[in-house]
Scaffold this active site. Sequence first.
Site, short mmCIF file in Angstrom:
data_model
loop_
_atom_site.label_atom_id
_atom_site.label_comp_id
_atom_site.label_asym_id
_atom_site.label_seq_id
_atom_site.Cartn_x
_atom_site.Cartn_y
_atom_site.Cartn_z
CG ASN A 1 -0.62 3.73 -1.09
OD1 ASN A 1 0.31 3.02 -0.73
ND2 ASN A 1 -1.19 3.61 -2.28
CD GLU B 1 5.36 -2.55 -3.62
OE1 GLU B 1 4.36 -1.86 -3.87
OE2 GLU B 1 6.31 -2.15 -2.92
CD GLU C 1 -0.33 0.08 -4.15
OE1 GLU C 1 0.18 1.08 -3.61
OE2 GLU C 1 0.32 -0.81 -4.72
#
Length: 401
Positions: A235, A354, A177
Amino acid sequence: MSNFSLRVIVLEDHSFQRAFAVNLLQQLGCTEVFQAADGAEALAILNEVGPVDIALCDLRMEGMDGLAFLQAVGHSGLVGSVIISSSLSADLRRTVRQIISLLNLELLGDIGKPLHYETLERLLKKHHSVPRTGTLPEQPRVLPDESQVRQALADRGLCAFFQPKFILETGEVTGVEVLARWREASGKVLSPAFFMPVLERCGLLNELLFQQLHESLALQQQLKAFGHELDFAFNLHATQLTDETLATRIHTLLVEYGVRGSSLTFELTESGLLQAPETSLECLFRLRMMGCQLSIDDFGAGFSSLQRLYQLPFNEIKLDGEFARAMMQEPRCHAVVSSTLALGEKLGMSVVVEGIETDEQRQHLLNMGCTQGQGYWYARPMSGGDLVRWLDETQPRSQRA
């Protein structure tokens, strides 16, 4: 005997239990211990003696109850941390814990009744290792203005950090990420909370995104040459989806770097997803048509809309980290994780959990049928250079390089 130089107030309407709690705290060496039979009496004491480090607080009391007291002292600086000691049901105590988190109070523990010496000692030790949010509040850092943020973007001060996503059973890294950080000239790294509100307010989110895309796609190519083929996740904010040129610009970059759309994932938070206008459907559709993956981030942290879940073309759910941290203590959290895994399977969506912080959590998730995760147990966010070195040290190289 332990020796904690702490000021503590005990709120308990049962006289014997109140005396017992005071005695335990004194045995543990707390320097000053005050006591009150309800919230009103406790407030009067605090107004007289000043702030305390910890409030050991029952919730159900005659007169002003524990919740009303906590709401009264929240944000006041009169109480630093809170220990809940209550016989109320777990679901009600869970609600109070959520309220405490919104009141600028540090929750040290929820220990029920009866009190135990060892448990109290552990929580008092914990008090010394967490930030003091109430008694000695830190001076909040002033947010930068638009010109400072624009300068940071121009100087590449807003840089990308990367946190791996991994297979729980094998530890194989499947992707990373991409996270934004502000690296100051001094070397200090600032979190997104410091600058993202300004980027959003000034319409600079896309500028940051495309900086991240350029940096990440170059790194992706470098890693592939080294034998590491990873997906990269970015994101997106709901407001970015209204930009009619977004998908086209991303497609241009894919062609420029010669990468497949399927090697990119775009994550939208659940709350942002619910705010997304219907016009965002076209952008999401075009991203999927390009082969990009779409992920619902922080799932379960907001008020989930199952209707939106099936309407929008997402193929991944990222379950909020709070569920992983609480699932072994909270049956309802365990049920949410289990149900989300089942929901993902039925909808043909992968589920990433997560916030995995311990091997015990990882093993528990494995036993529940979870396959992918992310969290500090495995790896913290790191710079691109650190990611290259870390992968070479921990991951086998692909034969496809």
